[in-house]
Motif scaffolding. Structure first.
Motif, short mmCIF file in Angstrom:
data_model
loop_
_atom_site.label_atom_id
_atom_site.label_comp_id
_atom_site.label_asym_id
_atom_site.label_seq_id
_atom_site.Cartn_x
_atom_site.Cartn_y
_atom_site.Cartn_z
N GLU A 40 17.68 0.23 0.31
CA GLU A 40 17.61 1.41 -0.56
C GLU A 40 16.57 2.41 -0.05
O GLU A 40 16.79 3.62 -0.09
N GLU A 41 15.45 1.89 0.44
CA GLU A 41 14.38 2.75 0.96
C GLU A 41 14.79 3.44 2.26
O GLU A 41 14.53 4.63 2.46
N THR A 211 8.47 7.99 8.80
CA THR A 211 8.67 8.05 7.36
C THR A 211 7.55 7.33 6.64
O THR A 211 7.24 6.17 6.96
N SER A 212 6.93 7.98 5.68
CA SER A 212 5.94 7.33 4.82
C SER A 212 6.63 6.76 3.59
O SER A 212 7.68 7.27 3.16
N SER A 213 6.06 5.73 3.02
CA SER A 213 6.62 5.15 1.80
C SER A 213 5.52 5.00 0.77
O SER A 213 4.33 4.93 1.10
N LEU A 214 5.92 4.96 -0.50
CA LEU A 214 4.99 4.77 -1.61
C LEU A 214 5.26 3.43 -2.27
O LEU A 214 6.41 2.98 -2.36
N VAL A 215 4.19 2.80 -2.75
CA VAL A 215 4.34 1.58 -3.53
C VAL A 215 3.73 1.78 -4.90
O VAL A 215 2.87 2.63 -5.10
N GLY A 216 4.21 0.96 -5.84
CA GLY A 216 3.80 1.04 -7.23
C GLY A 216 5.01 1.20 -8.12
O GLY A 216 5.85 2.07 -7.89
N GLY A 217 5.16 0.33 -9.11
CA GLY A 217 6.28 0.42 -10.04
C GLY A 217 7.59 -0.03 -9.41
O GLY A 217 7.64 -0.97 -8.61
N ASP A 218 8.67 0.67 -9.75
CA ASP A 218 10.01 0.25 -9.34
C ASP A 218 10.49 0.96 -8.08
O ASP A 218 11.68 0.99 -7.80
N PRO A 220 11.54 1.41 -4.28
CA PRO A 220 12.15 0.39 -3.43
C PRO A 220 11.16 -0.32 -2.51
O PRO A 220 11.19 -1.55 -2.39
N MET A 221 10.25 0.43 -1.85
CA MET A 221 9.31 -0.23 -0.95
C MET A 221 8.33 -1.11 -1.72
O MET A 221 7.87 -2.13 -1.21
N SER A 222 8.04 -0.73 -2.96
CA SER A 222 7.17 -1.55 -3.79
C SER A 222 7.85 -2.88 -4.12
O SER A 222 7.22 -3.94 -4.07
N ARG A 223 9.15 -2.83 -4.45
CA ARG A 223 9.88 -4.08 -4.71
C ARG A 223 9.94 -4.94 -3.46
O ARG A 223 9.78 -6.17 -3.52
N PHE A 224 10.21 -4.31 -2.32
CA PHE A 224 10.27 -5.04 -1.06
C PHE A 224 8.94 -5.73 -0.76
O PHE A 224 8.90 -6.92 -0.40
N TRP A 225 7.84 -5.01 -0.94
CA TRP A 225 6.53 -5.56 -0.61
C TRP A 225 6.11 -6.64 -1.60
O TRP A 225 5.50 -7.65 -1.24
#
Length: 277
Positions: A40-41, A211-218, A220-225
C-alpha cells in the motif's frame, strides 16, 4: 535453508539463515498483513518510476521477489502484448497460474540463472538488501536484460531513522536493523550507493527517486514497521539492542495517530542496458 550462524576465520559469526527461513516466514499469521502494508505504501511509488521508464505493451518483464503479486499483475495488464514472469522463493501470496500472460515460478535468484538478454524490464523491490550476494546478483540480473532493456531496483534506506529525535524509536529501530544484519545479512545502507552500483554494472540513463515515509497511527509504513517490530522483538531484547520497556513504548507510539516521525526511505533507481551499435 538452514538457520543460525557459523564462525568465520576471524571468529565472528556469519549468518546462514536467509529471508523467510524463520524471520519473515510466509506461514506466520501476520506476514501477509505486513507485506500488504508495504504494498500500500510503495505501489504508487513503483508505478511513478515505471512511468518514468516508459513501460510498453509488447515488453517481456521479470519481477524478482514478487511478494503479493500486485506489481506483476498490473504489469501483465499493461504489457498485454508481451509477458510477465513473477518469481519468489515462496509463492504463497502470488496469484495461481491462469491463461493470461502472467507466469509464476519459484526461483532462487542467488543460485539459479535465467536466459541472458531475455527481458525488456526487470523489477525488484526490497529484495537485494536482504541478499548477502547482492552485488553478484546485481551483475547477474543485468545480464538478463535485452540490449536497451531497463532495470528498476527499489531498496529501503535507514538514514531518516538514524536522525530521529525520539530516543526509544531510534534505539528500537536500530535494533531491528541490527537483528536483520546479524540473522540474515540485511544491509539497509546499501541503497545509498545504488546509483553508483548500477552504473558500475554497466547501466546508463540512471534515474533516481527517493521517497520519505511517515510512521504513527494507521499509516501503511507504520503498520509495516509495527508488524516487523512485533516479529523481531524477542531478538531485539535478547540481543541487547533495546529493553523490553523500550520495545513496548515504540509499539504504542507506532499505533498512536498523534505520533509523527520518519520511517525508512525508499531509494528507487532505474538504468538502461546499452543497445548494440
Amino acid at each position: 535453508m538452514s538457520s543460525g550462524s557459523q564462525p568465520s576465520a576471524s571468529g565472528a559469526a556469519i549468518p546462514d539463515e536467509v529471508y523467510g527461513d524463520s524471520i519473515f516466514d510466509h506461514g506466520r499469521d501476520t506476514e501477509v498483513s505486513r507485506l500488504s502494508a508495504l504494498t500500500e505504501e510503495l505501489d504508487p511509488v513503483t508505478w511513478q518510476c515505471l512511468q518514468a521508464v516508459g513501460v510498453a505493451a509488447h515488453w517481456h518483464c521479470l519481477e524478482l521477489g514478487a511478494g503479493t503479486g500486485t506489481v506483476s499483475e498490473r504489469l501483465a495488464r499493461v504489457c498485454h502484448q508481451g509477458s510477465v514472469l513473477a518469481t519468489d522463493l515462496d509463492l504463497t501470496y502470488l496469484p495461481p497460474p491462469d491463461d493470461t500472460n502472467l507466469t509464476v515460478r519459484r526461483h532462487d535468484v542467488t543460485a539459479e540463472d535465467l536466459p541472458t538478454e531475455s527481458f525488456d524490464l526487470i523489477h525488484a523491490r526490497y529484495l537485494l538488501c536482504h541478499l548477502r550476494e547482492r552485488n553478484q546478483v546485481l551483475r547477474k540480473v543485468v545480464s538478463w536484460l535485452k540490449p536497451g532493456g531497463w532495470l528498476l531496483l527499489e531498496e529501503p534506506a535507514q538514514f531518516p531513522i538514524t536522525s530521529s529525535p525520539h530516543s526509544a524509536y531510534h534505539t528500537v529501530s536500530m535494533g531491528i536493523f541490527s537483528v536483520l544484519a546479524e540473522r540474515i545479512g540485511t544491509d539497509c545502507h546499501w541503497a545509498r550507493h545504488l546509483p553508483q552500483s548500477m552504473a558500475a554494472a554497466g547501466l546508463t540513463e540512471i534515474g533516481v527517486h527517493v521517497t520519505s515515509s511517515l510512521v504513527g497511527g494507521d499509516r501503511p509504513m507504520s503498520r509495516f514497521w509495527r508488524l516487523t517490530l512485533e516479529q523481531l522483538a524477542p531478538h531485539i531484547v535478547d540481543g541487547g539492542h533495546a529493553t523490553a520497556a523500550q520495545v513496548r513504548e515504540v509499539a504504542t507510539q507506532l499505533a498512536d495517530a498523534g505520533f509523527h516521525d520518519l520511517g525508512m526511505a525508499t531509494v528507487s533507481v532505474w538504468g538502461r542496458k546499452e543497445e548494440m551499435p
